[in-house]
Design a protein around this motif. Structure first.
Motif, PDB file in Angstrom:
ATOM      1  N   LEU A   1      64.400 -12.711  37.237  1.00  0.00           N
ATOM      2  CA  LEU A   1      63.046 -12.733  36.651  1.00  0.00           C
ATOM      3  C   LEU A   1      62.927 -13.794  35.558  1.00  0.00           C
ATOM      4  N   ALA A   2      64.038 -14.081  34.911  1.00  0.00           N
ATOM      5  CA  ALA A   2      64.013 -15.071  33.820  1.00  0.00           C
ATOM      6  C   ALA A   2      63.655 -16.456  34.334  1.00  0.00           C
ATOM      7  N   ASN A   3      63.899 -16.718  35.633  1.00  0.00           N
ATOM      8  CA  ASN A   3      63.641 -18.057  36.183  1.00  0.00           C
ATOM      9  C   ASN A   3      62.243 -18.222  36.762  1.00  0.00           C
ATOM     10  N   ILE A   4      61.442 -17.185  36.748  1.00  0.00           N
ATOM     11  CA  ILE A   4      60.118 -17.290  37.367  1.00  0.00           C
ATOM     12  C   ILE A   4      59.199 -18.171  36.511  1.00  0.00           C
ATOM     13  N   PRO A   5      58.672 -19.270  37.105  1.00  0.00           N
ATOM     14  CA  PRO A   5      57.747 -20.131  36.358  1.00  0.00           C
ATOM     15  C   PRO A   5      56.383 -19.448  36.236  1.00  0.00           C
ATOM     16  N   ILE A   6      56.244 -18.707  35.175  1.00  0.00           N
ATOM     17  CA  ILE A   6      55.136 -17.762  35.073  1.00  0.00           C
ATOM     18  C   ILE A   6      53.771 -18.446  35.017  1.00  0.00           C
ATOM     19  N   VAL A   7      53.706 -19.616  34.359  1.00  0.00           N
ATOM     20  CA  VAL A   7      52.406 -20.297  34.254  1.00  0.00           C
ATOM     21  C   VAL A   7      51.960 -20.812  35.622  1.00  0.00           C
ATOM     22  N   TRP A   8      52.890 -21.443  36.315  1.00  0.00           N
ATOM     23  CA  TRP A   8      52.591 -21.969  37.656  1.00  0.00           C
ATOM     24  C   TRP A   8      52.171 -20.817  38.587  1.00  0.00           C
ATOM     25  N   GLU A   9      52.896 -19.717  38.502  1.00  0.00           N
ATOM     26  CA  GLU A   9      52.576 -18.559  39.340  1.00  0.00           C
ATOM     27  C   GLU A   9      51.183 -18.026  39.010  1.00  0.00           C
ATOM     28  N   ALA A  10      50.900 -17.929  37.701  1.00  0.00           N
ATOM     29  CA  ALA A  10      49.584 -17.412  37.293  1.00  0.00           C
ATOM     30  C   ALA A  10      48.474 -18.348  37.770  1.00  0.00           C
ATOM     31  N   GLU A  11      48.708 -19.646  37.675  1.00  0.00           N
ATOM     32  CA  GLU A  11      47.696 -20.613  38.145  1.00  0.00           C
ATOM     33  C   GLU A  11      47.443 -20.449  39.646  1.00  0.00           C
ATOM     34  N   SER A  12      48.532 -20.276  40.392  1.00  0.00           N
ATOM     35  CA  SER A  12      48.401 -20.137  41.851  1.00  0.00           C
ATOM     36  C   SER A  12      47.600 -18.887  42.203  1.00  0.00           C
ATOM     37  N   LEU A  13      47.925 -17.785  41.552  1.00  0.00           N
ATOM     38  CA  LEU A  13      47.209 -16.535  41.837  1.00  0.00           C
ATOM     39  C   LEU A  13      45.745 -16.639  41.426  1.00  0.00           C
ATOM     40  N   LEU A  14      45.507 -17.344  40.327  1.00  0.00           N
ATOM     41  CA  LEU A  14      44.117 -17.537  39.886  1.00  0.00           C
ATOM     42  C   LEU A  14      43.330 -18.335  40.934  1.00  0.00           C
ATOM     43  N   LEU A  15      43.948 -19.378  41.456  1.00  0.00           N
ATOM     44  CA  LEU A  15      43.269 -20.191  42.478  1.00  0.00           C
ATOM     45  C   LEU A  15      42.952 -19.351  43.719  1.00  0.00           C
ATOM     46  N   ILE A  16      43.905 -18.521  44.133  1.00  0.00           N
ATOM     47  CA  ILE A  16      43.657 -17.665  45.310  1.00  0.00           C
ATOM     48  C   ILE A  16      42.521 -16.680  45.005  1.00  0.00           C
ATOM     49  N   GLY A  17      42.536 -16.130  43.790  1.00  0.00           N
ATOM     50  CA  GLY A  17      41.463 -15.216  43.394  1.00  0.00           C
ATOM     51  C   GLY A  17      40.102 -15.891  43.453  1.00  0.00           C
ATOM     52  N   ILE A  18      40.044 -17.143  43.001  1.00  0.00           N
ATOM     53  CA  ILE A  18      38.777 -17.891  43.037  1.00  0.00           C
ATOM     54  C   ILE A  18      38.324 -18.099  44.486  1.00  0.00           C
ATOM     55  N   LEU A  19      39.278 -18.431  45.352  1.00  0.00           N
ATOM     56  CA  LEU A  19      38.928 -18.647  46.762  1.00  0.00           C
ATOM     57  C   LEU A  19      38.402 -17.365  47.405  1.00  0.00           C
ATOM     58  N   ILE A  20      39.048 -16.238  47.092  1.00  0.00           N
ATOM     59  CA  ILE A  20      38.580 -14.957  47.644  1.00  0.00           C
ATOM     60  C   ILE A  20      37.157 -14.691  47.165  1.00  0.00           C
ATOM     61  N   TYR A  21      36.939 -14.877  45.883  1.00  0.00           N
ATOM     62  CA  TYR A  21      35.605 -14.623  45.314  1.00  0.00           C
ATOM     63  C   TYR A  21      34.547 -15.522  45.968  1.00  0.00           C
ATOM     64  N   LEU A  22      34.863 -16.803  46.070  1.00  0.00           N
ATOM     65  CA  LEU A  22      33.888 -17.746  46.645  1.00  0.00           C
ATOM     66  C   LEU A  22      33.590 -17.413  48.104  1.00  0.00           C
ATOM     67  N   ASN A  23      34.622 -16.987  48.834  1.00  0.00           N
ATOM     68  CA  ASN A  23      34.399 -16.650  50.242  1.00  0.00           C
ATOM     69  C   ASN A  23      33.593 -15.376  50.398  1.00  0.00           C
ATOM     70  N   ILE A  24      33.796 -14.421  49.494  1.00  0.00           N
ATOM     71  CA  ILE A  24      32.980 -13.202  49.545  1.00  0.00           C
ATOM     72  C   ILE A  24      31.519 -13.540  49.243  1.00  0.00           C
ATOM     73  N   ARG A  25      31.327 -14.417  48.291  1.00  0.00           N
ATOM     74  CA  ARG A  25      29.954 -14.821  47.947  1.00  0.00           C
ATOM     75  C   ARG A  25      29.330 -15.689  49.027  1.00  0.00           C
ATOM     76  N   GLY A  26      30.169 -16.142  49.959  1.00  0.00           N
ATOM     77  CA  GLY A  26      29.619 -16.974  51.033  1.00  0.00           C
ATOM     78  C   GLY A  26      29.454 -18.420  50.617  1.00  0.00           C
ATOM     79  N   VAL A  27      30.059 -18.780  49.486  1.00  0.00           N
ATOM     80  CA  VAL A  27      29.975 -20.170  49.046  1.00  0.00           C
ATOM     81  C   VAL A  27      31.185 -20.887  49.605  1.00  0.00           C
TER      82      VAL A  27
END
Lengths: 86, 560
Positions: B159-185
């Protein structure tokens, strides 16, 4: 029974489009890249790299193919405009 | 994927047809749009694949790309034949279902569904990697190197080696894509075409000026000969199997088919141009990269930006520009995963392969919310878990391992799906010789089978062997892919058995389909009227041959 094994022809072009410009630029660019690669390979000292030679020739071939396509479409366009056979 | 994926009256929603009315996807993709549609999808793959392949195959990376590329060309030609013959959205799973039946159609769909979810994760992670290109200049630190350990939150263990910022950014981007697709944008066709075009200009410029100003044939030759001496066969096989991910996205050819004007005419041209463009670009990138920098300096996170930065005079602009463009186009590719998963499951549910529960439409936004959420979250979970493979390299720097892990699984799903597509291509030549094929894979031999002359596709067999070899490489060398990939497929098959049994449908047999009427309907909707006539004539001839004494044989197929 007629078999559909040959390519079907596109309708003749009626205007000079952005796609045509793109095809011409890409063809010329690809040939240019291939020539630059060959020039650098044969003017610099050291061994010739086989993969680089292959890529250079692939670029020239690809560029020639794109240019040939552009030329064919241009001839069709001219023929369509003047009513002559291409 | 483009914004032209819409149906009459309901933007982007395949479920919005009024009761009793079957709406068709609008055919407004032109020859240029068809080409750029594919390019925006397939062309982006090199941004993620270059670093992974160079890290594995080292100086032999161009050979790894060439090997995978030759197989890819054959896969592309197979897709071109099938997509122009059956111009419907659905892709590999539809072709397999037509060729091999429901069960194998489902297996192909499961493999491609794995790819779409990995697509979401892989390209979101890669997009975040390119965004972080700017972090050293902005924050004085590379955010990709910030780990739970470096923040003092975890002191030991993986767990000490997990690049937490990069991981958080990636999950945020996926979250944005899910939201935009639900909105139909979704991104517009114009945006896709523009980004794709700018990308071609940028990639061509990096290649051209890289070769002209910085490329050293000697450096390439030295790295090549060093790798020939030192690189193990296992590493090369690993690299060449990873290289296949720079070419996946071929599904977009068939996805585009149902929305392309005159698909039988346009698809063969645009796909073949696309196939060779991407192949040559992939070869060129690996060749120019290894002639400009040592393989060990090619980063996995942002290889194209690092390459562009090293071009004399232009690097100061080209590097950041490549990073911005890379992050944008990779995000569009990630969105392809969200879109593709929903479209694939919709097609599978229509063919009674998965539950119709997934077709549920959001009451306000009229988008397939369940599919988007389920498979978007699955992609997010895969991205989250992939970062667990992070480790500290021998030089003390952090190697995230996320891209590598995701690439592993991506290659498994793609190659399994492609093997089934090749088998279907060959079988369809025998069982459905009547459907007009505006394009056929080259190199065929005529054989007599069942009293008919059939064009047997030699190149199809070669392609099947080639992609089977890459699948073999994946199973042999991908420690994660060979376990997680088959586990996914087996899990899906168990679901399929449960679902079909519950619905009272044949488990290994097929639900009855009237493929002949379906083919006529598809070709008619594509306005390929001459092909419709050709198809009807072929069916009539078949009927006359099978019932020579029956007057009017062939009328059942709608022929006169």
């Amino acid at each position: 029974m007629r078999t559909a094994t040959t390519r079907r022809s596109l309708p003749p072009p009626v205007k000079f489009t952005f796609a045509d410009r793109y095809r011409i630029v890409l063809g010329v660019l690809a040939i240019g890249i291939g020539i630059v690669m060959l020039y650098r390979m044969f003017t610099m000292p050291g061994p010739t790299s086989l993969p680089a030679l292959f890529v250079a020739l692939a670029f020239i071939g690809f560029g020639a193919h794109r240019s040939w396509m552009a030329r064919t479409r241009y001839r069709e366009y001219r023929a369509h405009m003047t009513g002559e056979r291409p | 994927m483009t914004g032209s994926q819409r149906q009459d009256g309901q933007e982007g929603n395949p479920h919005a047809a009024p009761a009793g009315e079957r709406l068709e996807l609008r055919r407004d993709v032109t020859i240029w749009g068809s080409y750029m549609w594919g390019y925006a999808d397939v062309g982006a793959d090199i941004y993620a694949a270059l670093g992974l392949v160079v890290a594995a195959a080292q100086g032999l990376a161009p050979a790894a790309f060439a090997l995978a590329g030759i197989v890819y060309v054959m896969i592309g030609l197979a897709y071109t034949e099938l997509a122009s013959t059956y111009p419907v959205a659905g892709g590999g799973h539809y072709f397999t279902l037509r060729g091999l039946g429901d069960f194998w159609g489902f297996v192909a769909g499961a493999a491609l569904l794995l790819d779409y979810t990995i697509d979401i994760a892989l390209f979101a992670v890669a997009s975040a990697g390119y965004i972080n290109f700017f972090s050293p200049a902005l924050f004085g630190i590379d955010l990709r190197q910030v780990t739970l350990g470096s923040l003092g939150l975890v002191t030991s263990g993986f767990l000490a080696n997990i690049p937490i910022v990069w991981e958080a950014e990636s999950l945020l981007l996926i979250g944005i894509l899910i939201y935009l697709n639900i909105r139909g944008v979704r991104e517009s066709s114009f945006l896709n075409e523009s980004l794709g075009f700018i990308d071609i200009i940028l990639e061509s410029s990096v290649i051209f000026f890289g070769f002209a100003l910085a490329w050293s044939p000697q450096m390439l030759a030295e790295q090549w000969t060093t790798a020939l001496r030192t690189l193990s066969m296992g590493n090369f096989m690993y690299g060449s199997s990873l290289a296949i991910i720079s070419f996946v996205g071929l599904e977009s050819i068939s996805q585009a088919a149902q929305e392309t004007r005159r698909p039988a005419t346009i698809i063969p041209r645009t796909s073949i141009a696309l196939i060779f463009t991407v192949f040559i670009f992939a070869l060129a990138f690996s060749t120019v990269t290894l002639g400009i920098m040592p393989w060990s300096e090619v980063g996995e996170a942002d290889p194209i930006a690092q390459l562009a930065r090293r071009i004399p005079y232009l690097g100061i602009i080209a590097g950041p520009f490549a990073a911005i463009l890379g992050s944008s186009i990779l995000l569009i590719s990630a969105n392809t995963g969200v879109m593709g998963a929903s479209r694939l499951t919709y097609s599978m549910s229509q063919l009674h392969l998965v539950t119709r529960w997934l077709e549920k439409v959001h009451p306000k936004y009229r988008t397939p919310i369940r599919t988007i959420v389920v498979f978007g979250c699955m992609g997010a979970l895969e991205a989250f878990l992939a970062f667990f493979a992070s480790r500290v390299g021998p030089d003390g720097s952090l190697q995230s391992g996320a891209l590598d892990t995701l690439g592993n699984m991506y290659a498994f799903g793609a190659t399994l799906g492609y093997v089934l597509v090749f088998i279907s291509l060959i079988r369809l030549r025998f069982v459905d010789p009547y459907s007009p094929r505006p394009y056929r894979m080259p190199i065929n031999i005529k054989i007599t089978w069942g009293g008919r002359v059939v064009d047997f596709p030699i190149l199809g067999v070669v392609g099947m062997i080639g992609v089977s070899f890459i699948l073999f490489e994946v199973i042999l060398t991908h420690a994660i892919g060979r376990i997680a990939g088959p586990a996914w497929v087996i899990g899906c098959i168990l679901y399929y058995l449960w679902y079909r049994r519950g619905q009272g449908l044949p488990i290994f047999g097929d639900v009855k389909h009237d493929w002949e009427q379906e083919q006529i309907r598809v070709l008619t909707s594509a306005e390929e009227y001459d092909l419709v006539e050709e198809y009807k004539a072929a069916l009539a001839l078949r009927d006359r041959k099978s019932n020579p004494g029956v007057k009017g044989a062939g009328k059942a197929s709608g022929t006169e």
